[in-house]
Write an enzyme that holds these catalytic residues in place. Structure first.
Site, PDB file in Angstrom:
ATOM      1  N   LEU A  37       0.820  -1.231   0.000  1.00 21.76           N
ATOM      2  CA  LEU A  37       0.000   0.000   0.000  1.00 21.76           C
ATOM      3  C   LEU A  37       0.847   1.271   0.000  1.00 21.76           C
ATOM      4  O   LEU A  37       0.338   2.350   0.296  1.00 21.76           O
ATOM      5  CB  LEU A  37      -1.009   0.021   1.160  1.00 21.76           C
ATOM      6  N   THR A 120       8.025  -4.496 -19.840  1.00 21.15           N
ATOM      7  CA  THR A 120       7.731  -3.194 -20.461  1.00 21.15           C
ATOM      8  C   THR A 120       8.400  -3.050 -21.828  1.00 21.15           C
ATOM      9  O   THR A 120       9.467  -3.648 -22.075  1.00 21.15           O
ATOM     10  CB  THR A 120       8.240  -2.066 -19.532  1.00 21.15           C
ATOM     11  N   TYR A 144      14.808   1.892 -15.221  1.00 18.92           N
ATOM     12  CA  TYR A 144      13.512   1.194 -15.112  1.00 18.92           C
ATOM     13  C   TYR A 144      13.461   0.031 -16.121  1.00 18.92           C
ATOM     14  O   TYR A 144      13.226  -1.121 -15.756  1.00 18.92           O
ATOM     15  CB  TYR A 144      12.363   2.177 -15.356  1.00 18.92           C
ATOM     16  N   LYS A 148      13.800  -4.319 -15.569  1.00 22.19           N
ATOM     17  CA  LYS A 148      12.867  -5.338 -16.079  1.00 22.19           C
ATOM     18  C   LYS A 148      13.598  -6.310 -17.011  1.00 22.19           C
ATOM     19  O   LYS A 148      13.312  -7.507 -17.019  1.00 22.19           O
ATOM     20  CB  LYS A 148      11.718  -4.669 -16.834  1.00 22.19           C
ATOM     21  N   HIS A 192       1.612  10.213 -16.060  1.00 22.52           N
ATOM     22  CA  HIS A 192       1.235   9.710 -17.381  1.00 22.52           C
ATOM     23  C   HIS A 192       0.370  10.697 -18.168  1.00 22.52           C
ATOM     24  O   HIS A 192      -0.409  11.450 -17.602  1.00 22.52           O
ATOM     25  CB  HIS A 192       0.504   8.371 -17.241  1.00 22.52           C
ATOM     26  N   PHE A 211       5.666  17.611 -24.456  1.00 23.52           N
ATOM     27  CA  PHE A 211       7.126  17.479 -24.401  1.00 23.52           C
ATOM     28  C   PHE A 211       7.719  17.291 -25.797  1.00 23.52           C
ATOM     29  O   PHE A 211       8.003  16.175 -26.222  1.00 23.52           O
ATOM     30  CB  PHE A 211       7.530  16.297 -23.505  1.00 23.52           C
ATOM     31  N   GLY A 287      15.152  11.047 -22.757  1.00 27.19           N
ATOM     32  CA  GLY A 287      14.893   9.605 -22.735  1.00 27.19           C
ATOM     33  C   GLY A 287      13.633   9.177 -23.465  1.00 27.19           C
ATOM     34  O   GLY A 287      13.296   7.997 -23.467  1.00 27.19           O
TER      35      GLY A 287
HETATM   36  N1  UFG Z   1       3.937  13.521 -22.369  1.00 30.75           N
HETATM   37  C1  UFG Z   1       3.789  14.884 -22.586  1.00 30.75           C
HETATM   38  N2  UFG Z   1       3.459  15.653 -21.512  1.00 30.75           N
HETATM   39  C2  UFG Z   1       3.267  15.156 -20.255  1.00 30.75           C
HETATM   40  C3  UFG Z   1       3.411  13.765 -20.047  1.00 30.75           C
HETATM   41  C4  UFG Z   1       3.756  12.970 -21.141  1.00 30.75           C
HETATM   42  O1  UFG Z   1       3.953  15.385 -23.688  1.00 30.75           O
HETATM   43  O2  UFG Z   1       2.995  15.943 -19.315  1.00 30.75           O
HETATM   44  C5  UFG Z   1       4.293  12.667 -23.513  1.00 30.75           C
HETATM   45  C6  UFG Z   1       5.592  11.917 -23.301  1.00 30.75           C
HETATM   46  O3  UFG Z   1       6.678  12.708 -23.713  1.00 30.75           O
HETATM   47  C7  UFG Z   1       5.360  10.673 -24.164  1.00 30.75           C
HETATM   48  C8  UFG Z   1       3.848  10.443 -24.101  1.00 30.75           C
HETATM   49  O4  UFG Z   1       3.299  11.675 -23.638  1.00 30.75           O
HETATM   50  O5  UFG Z   1       5.711  10.947 -25.478  1.00 30.75           O
HETATM   51  C9  UFG Z   1       3.449   9.354 -23.135  1.00 30.75           C
HETATM   52  O6  UFG Z   1       4.088   9.607 -21.888  1.00 30.75           O
HETATM   53  P1  UFG Z   1       3.782   8.783 -20.571  1.00 30.75           P
HETATM   54  O7  UFG Z   1       4.614   9.380 -19.486  1.00 30.75           O
HETATM   55  O8  UFG Z   1       2.311   8.670 -20.360  1.00 30.75           O
HETATM   56  O9  UFG Z   1       4.286   7.317 -20.937  1.00 30.75           O
HETATM   57  P2  UFG Z   1       5.723   6.827 -21.469  1.00 30.75           P
HETATM   58  O10 UFG Z   1       5.540   6.457 -22.915  1.00 30.75           O
HETATM   59  O11 UFG Z   1       6.806   7.771 -21.140  1.00 30.75           O
HETATM   60  O12 UFG Z   1       5.971   5.569 -20.536  1.00 30.75           O
HETATM   61  C10 UFG Z   1       5.129   4.432 -20.553  1.00 30.75           C
HETATM   62  C11 UFG Z   1       5.109   3.823 -19.157  1.00 30.75           C
HETATM   63  C12 UFG Z   1       6.477   3.341 -18.766  1.00 30.75           C
HETATM   64  C13 UFG Z   1       6.999   2.419 -19.813  1.00 30.75           C
HETATM   65  C14 UFG Z   1       6.930   3.033 -21.158  1.00 30.75           C
HETATM   66  C15 UFG Z   1       7.285   1.997 -22.173  1.00 30.75           C
HETATM   67  O13 UFG Z   1       4.675   4.787 -18.225  1.00 30.75           O
HETATM   68  O14 UFG Z   1       6.380   2.656 -17.543  1.00 30.75           O
HETATM   69  O15 UFG Z   1       5.610   3.496 -21.440  1.00 30.75           O
HETATM   70  O16 UFG Z   1       7.075   2.436 -23.408  1.00 30.75           O
HETATM   71  F1  UFG Z   1       8.298   2.136 -19.561  1.00 30.75           F
END
Ligand code: UFG
Length: 335
Positions: A37, A120, A144, A148, A192, A211, A287
């Protein structure tokens, strides 16, 4: 009547784990949630037995295995933030790997032979091929994904040496919420895209920052493969059933094979909610690969898995319904 076999679900109070707990009965299992939790929520565990415990507590794990004699383990409990893993790799190697090793040692001791790993798309690193097949080179670019990938390799050796059978499921972007509105995403802090975009639509945050708009994609924003959390949960059970039948380890991508850009997610959110999403353009997030899309044929062919809720519109509708419930004070109500 024959008793349902117990299934130990670590992280069953978390986002994806809680959706798996809810599906377990449909596939003939009694879920036993083991969760600290620290990140998860007690209200999210909608079925079976709940045990509060940390995976670093070996004695407690042994007690749970002795008491419930699980037929298999689904392991969701893990840290999941790419950015945090870069800033604090120790946390990721110590917990994601150390805790899993603890769990494996108890499984071996208690002779529990079937294991499902939440893996992942981050094990692949920067794509050299899109969509990415399972045999795409593995070259994680953050701790991360690396943690994995290390677990996947440990499991391959444990299969060879000890006969511990495992299936690793490489998720692309888990998203959406339970279709009946009982469960959904509730991370603190939220990182996310989809919940953040919904926050911006609802006026809970000033705006969403996109971003980067200079990626080599049609609209310049990053493309991701969004997969509905209930479809993900279902794949775990299809994989477990198959592994228990064949007695063989395996691995699968879990995605739809179709990618959407950040801009497309924003537009679809405006369509689904009927609300404007205030957005500003920011720099690229370190990244982030430009495009991550799964080749998902293997899971469909071998497991007979057919994502049912993973149209972007359905993902956003279910996420939006959950978002409204979460922010109307209903979430803490006991089951
Ligand atoms: N993004 C934005 N603005 C934000 C948040 C995210 O533009 O405020 C963009 C990110 O740059 C990315 C996309 O939205 O291009 C999705 O971003 P998320 O953070 O939702 O997800 P990620 O693709 O970065 O990561 C997800 C999982 C990870 C996993 C990864 C594998 O959260 O755990 O997919 O592809 F490792």
């Amino acid at each position: 009547m024959k008793k349902r076999p117990n299934l130990l679900i670590t992280g069953g109070a978390g986002y994806i784990g809680s959706h798996a707990v809810k599906e377990a009965r449909k596939y003939g299992f009694q879920p036993i949630t083991y969760d600290s939790l620290l990140m998860g929520h007690r209200w999210a565990v909608r079925d079976g037995v709940f045990v509060k415990g940390d995976l670093s507590n070996r004695a407690k794990l042994v007690q749970v295995f002795r008491k419930y004699k699980p037929a298999a383990v689904m392991h969701f409990a893990s840290h999941l933030s790419v950015g945090e893993s870069v800033a604090n790799p120790q946390k990721y190697y110590r917990d994601n790997i150390g805790n899993a090793l603890n769990l494996f040692s108890v499984m071996l001791e208690q002779k529990v032979n079937y294991f499902i790993l939440s893996s992942t798309a981050a094990v692949y690193g920067n794509p050299v091929k899109v969509p990415m097949p399972e045999n795409h080179p593995k070259n994680p670019i953050n701790p991360y994904g690396d943690s994995k990938y290390i677990l996947e390799r440990i499991l391959a050796w444990y299969d060879q040496a000890y006969g511990l059978k495992s299936t690793y499921l490489r998720y692309f972007n888990a998203s959406g919420a339970d279709v009946s509105g009982e469960l959904g995403e509730d991370h603190h802090p939220e990182i996310h895209l989809i919940p953040l975009v919904l926050d911006a639509a609802a006026g809970l945050r000033k705006e969403i920052t996109v971003f980067g708009t200079d990626y080599p994609t049609p609209d310049g924003t990053c493309i991701r493969d969004y997969i509905h959390v209930t479809d993900l949960a279902e794949a775990h059970f299809l994989a477990l059933k198959r592994m228990m039948k064949t007695g063989k380890s395996d691995f699968f991508n879990l995605g739809t094979g179709k990618g959407y850009s950040v801009q497309q997610v924003i537009w679809m959110t405006e369509k689904v909610t009927g609300l404007k999403v205030p957005a500003k353009i920011g720099p690229r997030r370190p990244g982030d690969p430009p495009s991550l899309v799964a080749q998902s044929k293997k899971a469909q062919k071998v497991l007979g898995w057919k994502p049912k809720y993973s149209k972007l519109e359905t993902i956003l509708e279910t996420a939006w319904r959950w978002h409204q419930k979460l922010h109307s004070g209903l979430k803490k109500k006991p089951v």
